[in-house]
Design a protein around this motif. Structure first.
Motif, PDB file in Angstrom:
ATOM      1  N   ASP A   1       0.815  -1.225   0.000  1.00  0.00           N
ATOM      2  CA  ASP A   1       0.000   0.000   0.000  1.00  0.00           C
ATOM      3  C   ASP A   1       0.845   1.272   0.000  1.00  0.00           C
ATOM      4  OD1 ASP A   1       0.896   0.079   2.630  1.00  0.00           O
ATOM      5  OD2 ASP A   1      -1.083   0.451   3.496  1.00  0.00           O
ATOM      6  N   TYR A   2       2.175   1.124  -0.044  1.00  0.00           N
ATOM      7  CA  TYR A   2       3.111   2.250  -0.158  1.00  0.00           C
ATOM      8  C   TYR A   2       3.062   3.195   1.035  1.00  0.00           C
ATOM      9  CZ  TYR A   2       3.057   0.764  -5.087  1.00  0.00           C
ATOM     10  OH  TYR A   2       3.106   0.045  -6.252  1.00  0.00           O
ATOM     11  N   MET A   3       2.482   2.759   2.144  1.00  0.00           N
ATOM     12  CA  MET A   3       2.364   3.609   3.320  1.00  0.00           C
ATOM     13  C   MET A   3       3.723   3.803   3.984  1.00  0.00           C
ATOM     14  SD  MET A   3      -0.191   5.123   5.006  1.00  0.00           S
ATOM     15  CE  MET A   3      -1.663   4.111   4.829  1.00  0.00           C
ATOM     16  N   THR A   4       4.079   5.052   4.242  1.00  0.00           N
ATOM     17  CA  THR A   4       5.238   5.374   5.075  1.00  0.00           C
ATOM     18  C   THR A   4       4.732   5.523   6.498  1.00  0.00           C
ATOM     19  OG1 THR A   4       6.351   6.510   3.254  1.00  0.00           O
ATOM     20  CG2 THR A   4       7.105   7.013   5.488  1.00  0.00           C
ATOM     21  N   SER A   5       5.291   4.734   7.422  1.00  0.00           N
ATOM     22  CA  SER A   5       4.674   4.655   8.740  1.00  0.00           C
ATOM     23  C   SER A   5       5.639   4.114   9.784  1.00  0.00           C
ATOM     24  CB  SER A   5       3.445   3.734   8.683  1.00  0.00           C
ATOM     25  OG  SER A   5       3.838   2.404   8.347  1.00  0.00           O
ATOM     26  N   TYR A   6       5.229   4.250  11.028  1.00  0.00           N
ATOM     27  CA  TYR A   6       5.854   3.531  12.140  1.00  0.00           C
ATOM     28  C   TYR A   6       4.735   2.938  12.975  1.00  0.00           C
ATOM     29  CZ  TYR A   6       4.558   7.161  15.509  1.00  0.00           C
ATOM     30  OH  TYR A   6       3.842   8.008  16.310  1.00  0.00           O
ATOM     31  N   TYR A   7       5.071   1.974  13.820  1.00  0.00           N
ATOM     32  CA  TYR A   7       4.102   1.327  14.692  1.00  0.00           C
ATOM     33  C   TYR A   7       4.494   1.573  16.141  1.00  0.00           C
ATOM     34  CZ  TYR A   7       2.565  -1.616  10.698  1.00  0.00           C
ATOM     35  OH  TYR A   7       2.095  -2.088   9.491  1.00  0.00           O
ATOM     36  N   ALA A   8       3.505   1.906  16.941  1.00  0.00           N
ATOM     37  CA  ALA A   8       3.723   2.112  18.365  1.00  0.00           C
ATOM     38  C   ALA A   8       3.044   1.006  19.165  1.00  0.00           C
ATOM     39  CB  ALA A   8       3.175   3.470  18.797  1.00  0.00           C
ATOM     40  N   ASN A   9       3.631   0.656  20.291  1.00  0.00           N
ATOM     41  CA  ASN A   9       2.978  -0.237  21.246  1.00  0.00           C
ATOM     42  C   ASN A   9       1.897   0.558  21.969  1.00  0.00           C
ATOM     43  OD1 ASN A   9       4.556  -2.779  21.087  1.00  0.00           O
ATOM     44  ND2 ASN A   9       6.253  -1.462  21.716  1.00  0.00           N
ATOM     45  N   SER A  10       0.659   0.129  21.858  1.00  0.00           N
ATOM     46  CA  SER A  10      -0.441   0.820  22.527  1.00  0.00           C
ATOM     47  C   SER A  10      -0.452   0.462  24.010  1.00  0.00           C
ATOM     48  CB  SER A  10      -1.777   0.430  21.892  1.00  0.00           C
ATOM     49  OG  SER A  10      -2.176  -0.861  22.330  1.00  0.00           O
TER      50      SER A  10
END
Length: 323
Positions: free
Chosen positions: A237-246
């Motif tokens: 999906d070409y998303m530039t992102s990071y993931y956080a621990n909720s």
């Protein structure tokens, strides 16, 4: 008849203070106090997009999907009932709490609560983000996307694809099964990770400005253990992102620049590369598993794979797309 957008999400958690800071400051949502035992958050002109209830469990409580017409609720209810899935009509009190005109409620085969809703309410007051941002990509593309852990993908495919009418975008089978589905122009609003587990993997919110993602990334890095995946870019999906621990243990993806597809012409296909062009180092994994994912990224890079140039990505700046 169609489900056309991810409307809202509900979370069970007894960590309301942590969620207030996480969703309000890091994710930049607007906090709406719904009383002593619940928090709600806005992302746009809708009255609520995320609801966190003070209950034990720290997990997904429900997923709300929007339908096009009230008659769709009856049609889906009949289809689900015929297939052997129990369906309940949402009460007036529940509809009021969800800020929708009408809804039906049922569980998927893994026990995840699904709510199909019609005519969500809009707020009278303008959206006020929890920190300065340009806004979220919502509107016709819905809240974002939601991803579930599943024990056996094959057991849930007929439910979401055939009964609910989700459309397959693409899928990969290594290093584990991943299936992505669209219900509008967003490349995927729903996905399943065949991890052999059950529960919530993550949800994603998409910002309108890459700087808003980066500034959130700076804030997240100030908290020990908050980053789950480093900044990176996905291959499908070409998303530039990071993931956080909720605060509840699952992940939340903050992204920008996601791919918009034409559902009328899109052809589902199998992908044979890893999930990311670069980045997305999974800090929560043991080193041997991190190394496997890292090797896939390096192989993808060595093969010369890239996202299309910005000039070939009309969804980023096309004035015809209403965000």
């Amino acid at each position: 008849m169609a489900i056309h957008a991810l409307g809202y999400l509900g979370i069970r958690s007894d960590r309301l203070d942590d969620w207030s800071d996480f969703a309000g400051r890091l994710l930049a949502m607007q906090k709406i106090d719904r009383g002593g035992n619940a928090l709600a958050f806005r992302m746009d002109d809708r009255k609520q997009r995320l609801l966190v209830s003070d209950e034990p469990g720290d997990t997904l409580a429900f997923i709300g999907w929007e339908v096009e017409s009230r008659q769709d609720l009856d049609t889906f209810a009949g289809r689900l009932d015929k297939a052997g899935h129990a369906v309940a009509q949402g009460s007036r009190e529940l509809a009021d709490r969800r800020f929708v005109e009408d809804l039906i409620v049922f569980n998927d085969p893994d026990g995840n609560r699904i709510e199909l809703v019609w005519n969500p309410m809009r707020a009278d007051e303008p959206f006020r983000p929890g920190r300065p941002i340009d806004g979220f990509t919502t509107g016709p593309f819905g809240m974002g996307h939601a991803v579930l852990h599943v024990n056996k993908v094959d057991a849930l495919l007929p439910f979401y694809r055939d009964l609910l009418g989700f459309h397959l975008s693409d899928y990969g089978l290594t290093p584990y099964p991943l299936y992505f589905f669209h219900v509008n122009g967003r490349h995927h609003s729903f996905a399943m990770v065949g991890s052999g587990k059950a529960g919530f993997h993550h949800f994603m919110v998409e910002f309108q400005n890459l700087d808003d993602v980066g500034q959130g990334y700076d804030l997240a890095q100030l908290e020990e253990g908050r980053i789950a995946y480093t900044l990176g870019r996905h291959t499908n999906d070409y998303m530039t992102s990071y993931y956080a621990n909720s605060p509840s243990g699952f992940f939340v993806e903050s992204g920008w620049g996601g791919r918009i597809i034409d559902p009328a012409t899109w052809q589902p296909h199998e992908t044979h590369v890893g999930p990311s062009f670069w980045g997305h180092e999974r800090l929560y994994l043991p080193e041997d598993e991190r190394a496997r994912m890292r090797d896939m990224r390096l192989e993808t890079a060595a093969s010369g794979r890239r996202t299309p140039p910005v000039v070939d990505c009309p969804w980023l700046y096309n004035e015809m797309i209403k965000r």
